[in-house]
Design a protein around this motif. Structure first.
Motif, PDB file in Angstrom:
ATOM      1  N   THR A  34     -27.196  24.685  32.077  1.00 28.73           N
ATOM      2  CA  THR A  34     -28.142  23.964  31.219  1.00 28.73           C
ATOM      3  C   THR A  34     -27.875  24.295  29.759  1.00 28.73           C
ATOM      4  O   THR A  34     -27.844  23.398  28.893  1.00 28.73           O
ATOM      5  CB  THR A  34     -29.595  24.334  31.587  1.00 28.73           C
ATOM      6  N   TYR A  35     -27.652  25.554  29.475  1.00 31.43           N
ATOM      7  CA  TYR A  35     -27.354  25.973  28.107  1.00 31.43           C
ATOM      8  C   TYR A  35     -26.099  25.273  27.583  1.00 31.43           C
ATOM      9  O   TYR A  35     -26.084  24.738  26.473  1.00 31.43           O
ATOM     10  CB  TYR A  35     -27.177  27.494  28.053  1.00 31.43           C
ATOM     11  N   ASN A  36     -25.059  25.258  28.397  1.00 30.36           N
ATOM     12  CA  ASN A  36     -23.796  24.648  27.961  1.00 30.36           C
ATOM     13  C   ASN A  36     -23.947  23.150  27.713  1.00 30.36           C
ATOM     14  O   ASN A  36     -23.224  22.586  26.880  1.00 30.36           O
ATOM     15  CB  ASN A  36     -22.697  24.903  28.993  1.00 30.36           C
ATOM     16  N   THR A  37     -24.848  22.514  28.431  1.00 35.55           N
ATOM     17  CA  THR A  37     -25.037  21.067  28.302  1.00 35.55           C
ATOM     18  C   THR A  37     -25.965  20.695  27.149  1.00 35.55           C
ATOM     19  O   THR A  37     -25.696  19.771  26.390  1.00 35.55           O
ATOM     20  CB  THR A  37     -25.611  20.486  29.607  1.00 35.55           C
ATOM     21  N   TRP A  38     -27.073  21.442  26.990  1.00 38.29           N
ATOM     22  CA  TRP A  38     -28.141  21.030  26.088  1.00 38.29           C
ATOM     23  C   TRP A  38     -28.205  21.814  24.788  1.00 38.29           C
ATOM     24  O   TRP A  38     -28.780  21.345  23.818  1.00 38.29           O
ATOM     25  CB  TRP A  38     -29.490  21.139  26.797  1.00 38.29           C
ATOM     26  N   SER A  39     -27.644  23.025  24.760  1.00 41.74           N
ATOM     27  CA  SER A  39     -27.870  23.914  23.617  1.00 41.74           C
ATOM     28  C   SER A  39     -26.656  24.089  22.712  1.00 41.74           C
ATOM     29  O   SER A  39     -26.810  24.471  21.548  1.00 41.74           O
ATOM     30  CB  SER A  39     -28.297  25.305  24.109  1.00 41.74           C
ATOM     31  N   VAL A  40     -25.477  23.843  23.244  1.00 41.34           N
ATOM     32  CA  VAL A  40     -24.261  24.109  22.479  1.00 41.34           C
ATOM     33  C   VAL A  40     -23.821  22.821  21.787  1.00 41.34           C
ATOM     34  O   VAL A  40     -23.720  21.765  22.414  1.00 41.34           O
ATOM     35  CB  VAL A  40     -23.134  24.632  23.407  1.00 41.34           C
ATOM     36  N   ASP A  41     -23.567  22.917  20.498  1.00 42.99           N
ATOM     37  CA  ASP A  41     -23.084  21.749  19.750  1.00 42.99           C
ATOM     38  C   ASP A  41     -21.756  21.270  20.320  1.00 42.99           C
ATOM     39  O   ASP A  41     -20.850  22.070  20.571  1.00 42.99           O
ATOM     40  CB  ASP A  41     -22.896  22.099  18.266  1.00 42.99           C
ATOM     41  N   LYS A  42     -21.691  19.963  20.502  1.00 43.26           N
ATOM     42  CA  LYS A  42     -20.461  19.387  21.062  1.00 43.26           C
ATOM     43  C   LYS A  42     -19.420  19.218  19.962  1.00 43.26           C
ATOM     44  O   LYS A  42     -19.743  18.978  18.826  1.00 43.26           O
ATOM     45  CB  LYS A  42     -20.780  18.031  21.717  1.00 43.26           C
ATOM     46  N   GLY A  71     -33.777  24.247  34.205  1.00 43.35           N
ATOM     47  CA  GLY A  71     -33.146  23.067  33.652  1.00 43.35           C
ATOM     48  C   GLY A  71     -32.027  22.612  34.571  1.00 43.35           C
ATOM     49  O   GLY A  71     -31.890  23.069  35.709  1.00 43.35           O
ATOM     50  N   ALA A  72     -31.191  21.717  34.067  1.00 47.01           N
ATOM     51  CA  ALA A  72     -30.043  21.202  34.815  1.00 47.01           C
ATOM     52  C   ALA A  72     -29.140  20.472  33.839  1.00 47.01           C
ATOM     53  O   ALA A  72     -29.544  20.135  32.723  1.00 47.01           O
ATOM     54  CB  ALA A  72     -30.497  20.258  35.929  1.00 47.01           C
ATOM     55  N   THR A  73     -27.910  20.210  34.268  1.00 48.31           N
ATOM     56  CA  THR A  73     -26.993  19.500  33.384  1.00 48.31           C
ATOM     57  C   THR A  73     -27.449  18.064  33.166  1.00 48.31           C
ATOM     58  O   THR A  73     -27.278  17.508  32.083  1.00 48.31           O
ATOM     59  CB  THR A  73     -25.561  19.513  33.941  1.00 48.31           C
ATOM     60  N   THR A  74     -28.012  17.465  34.198  1.00 45.22           N
ATOM     61  CA  THR A  74     -28.558  16.113  34.096  1.00 45.22           C
ATOM     62  C   THR A  74     -30.052  16.181  34.369  1.00 45.22           C
ATOM     63  O   THR A  74     -30.463  16.629  35.443  1.00 45.22           O
ATOM     64  CB  THR A  74     -27.886  15.166  35.107  1.00 45.22           C
ATOM     65  N   MET A  75     -30.848  15.742  33.412  1.00 48.66           N
ATOM     66  CA  MET A  75     -32.304  15.782  33.556  1.00 48.66           C
ATOM     67  C   MET A  75     -32.884  14.438  33.128  1.00 48.66           C
ATOM     68  O   MET A  75     -32.561  13.937  32.046  1.00 48.66           O
ATOM     69  CB  MET A  75     -32.905  16.907  32.694  1.00 48.66           C
ATOM     70  N   THR A  76     -33.742  13.876  33.962  1.00 44.25           N
ATOM     71  CA  THR A  76     -34.454  12.667  33.569  1.00 44.25           C
ATOM     72  C   THR A  76     -35.441  13.006  32.459  1.00 44.25           C
ATOM     73  O   THR A  76     -35.735  14.182  32.199  1.00 44.25           O
ATOM     74  CB  THR A  76     -35.232  12.080  34.759  1.00 44.25           C
TER      75      THR A  76
END
Length: 199
Positions: free
Chosen positions: A191-199, A125-130
């Motif tokens: 990737t986890y910090n960006t996509w998986s953790v509730d903001k 994954g990545a922090t920014t993904m198309t």
């Protein structure tokens, strides 16, 4: 859909059948069958999320192109392309995506950056993904041959909320890696910090 798919853009110099022939020569039969299942799922997701089918097909067919290459090939490519020197500390699970994209570019002549980034990101994954990267990331994880606890749940989620499914996969992958007490690639944590953790 895939049997009727005609490559019309100047992304790959040939037909889908030409690309399939090149990829099949680089992989074992088992790995190649996985690739075809990933393409099938990627095309379904592309249709759902309005992503170009040609891009999804090419990204899916080439995502594991380098999976069965030797460590020497990867280390040579890291040096040749002057990639992040930390890569030498990892292995095939990371290399076949991040470094494999360079092999796809050099050996198959695919220069489209969205495709190459999707290949680079398909395991970490990545922090920014198309949307294309998200689709490949998920298609690889939920293709029809996959069977693990929760697979039906996350398959359904990928068609309901693509971004949420990316978070689901990343969280479960991280949990699995931690249970095995193995090192975690830094990109996976981001990737986890960006996509998986509730903001």
């Amino acid at each position: 859909m895939k049997n009727k798919l005609i490559y019309t853009e100047n992304i790959f110099d040939g037909s889908r059948e030409d690309l399939i022939n090149k990829v099949s020569q680089a992989l074992s039969q088992k790995r190649f069958e996985h690739v075809l299942r990933v393409e099938d799922m990627a095309l379904q997701l592309a249709d759902k999320w309005h992503v170009d089918a040609e891009l999804a097909s090419i990204a899916a067919l080439t995502h594991d192109y380098a999976k069965e290459r030797s460590d020497k090939d990867f280390l040579r490519k890291i040096e040749e392309k002057q990639l992040d020197s930390d890569l030498i500390n990892w292995g095939n699970n990371i290399w076949h995506g991040v470094v494999g994209a360079e092999m796809v570019k050099d050996e198959l002549g695919i220069m489209h950056e969205d495709i190459l980034n999707a290949i680079r990101q398909h395991t970490t994954g990545a922090t920014t993904m198309t949307k294309l990267s998200q689709i490949l990331y998920m298609a690889d994880y939920i293709e029809a041959g996959r069977d693990f606890p929760g697979v039906e749940e996350v398959r359904a989620l990928a068609f309901e909320d693509l971004a949420a499914s990316v978070g689901w996969q990343t969280a479960h992958t991280l949990s699995f890696l931690l249970s095995k007490e193995v090192r975690v690639y830094p990109g996976t944590l981001l990737t986890y910090n960006t996509w998986s953790v509730d903001k």
